[in-house]
Scaffold this active site. Structure first.
Site: not given
Length: 178
Positions: A43, A51, A90, A141, A159
């Protein structure tokens, strides 16, 4: 998913249909390595789905597990649909799904908008209440490096990078919500 194979033997051809995958009810994109990673995450752990142009090896080496699972021959939409079919998101955090966007001053290309829209639809198929939130490319990143592990698809649209935060499976077998 049914596939057709053509086998040639001494100028005779045999056409066979077979079902992909060895387990009932599981998308065949859910490989043993991917299922193990998803099951091992707890959790609040983040699964980073990226990609084919993303620096996945470098980023994965900095994650909690250091693991990279590469899914050949499938785009983000198919892989995230498969993941979300088994992974609870979540509902106890503000942003259970993040998606990479260009840095300020740059515009998201049309193909980036396309992949985002298709992935959002795949996520909402399994978790209709979740609203993906944008995160700047360089912030993505950094956040990805703190994730649990990385899944790299063959997505070529720009993206096509997402972070999914694992939630809890409730007593009813569904995503636990507050």
């Amino acid at each position: 998913f049914a596939r057709t194979c053509l086998f040639a033997s001494r100028h005779k051809f045999l056409l066979l249909d077979f079902a992909m995958g060895l387990l009932k009810g599981l998308d065949p994109l859910l490989t043993a390595d991917l299922l193990h990673m998803l099951r091992s995450a707890g959790h609040g752990d983040s699964i980073v789905v990226v990609d084919c142009n993303f620096p996945a090896v470098e980023v994965a080496s900095k994650t909690t597990t250091g693991k990279l699972v590469q899914i050949a021959g499938a785009d983000d939409v198919a892989v995230i649909d498969a993941i979300c079919s088994v992974l609870p998101l979540d509902y106890f955090v503000d942003d259970p799904v993040l998606h990479m966007v260009p840095s300020p001053g740059n515009e998201l290309p049309p193909l980036g908008k396309e992949v985002h829209a298709q992935v959002f639809d795949a996520i909402r198929k399994h978790s209709p209440d979740v609203q993906p939130k944008p995160i700047d490319r360089f912030a993505f990143y950094e956040k990805a490096r703190t994730g649990f592990a990385v899944v790299q698809t063959m997505e070529r649209r720009p993206y096509g990078c997402f972070i999914l935060t694992k939630g809890v499976v409730g007593p009813d077998g569904k995503d636990l919500k507050p």
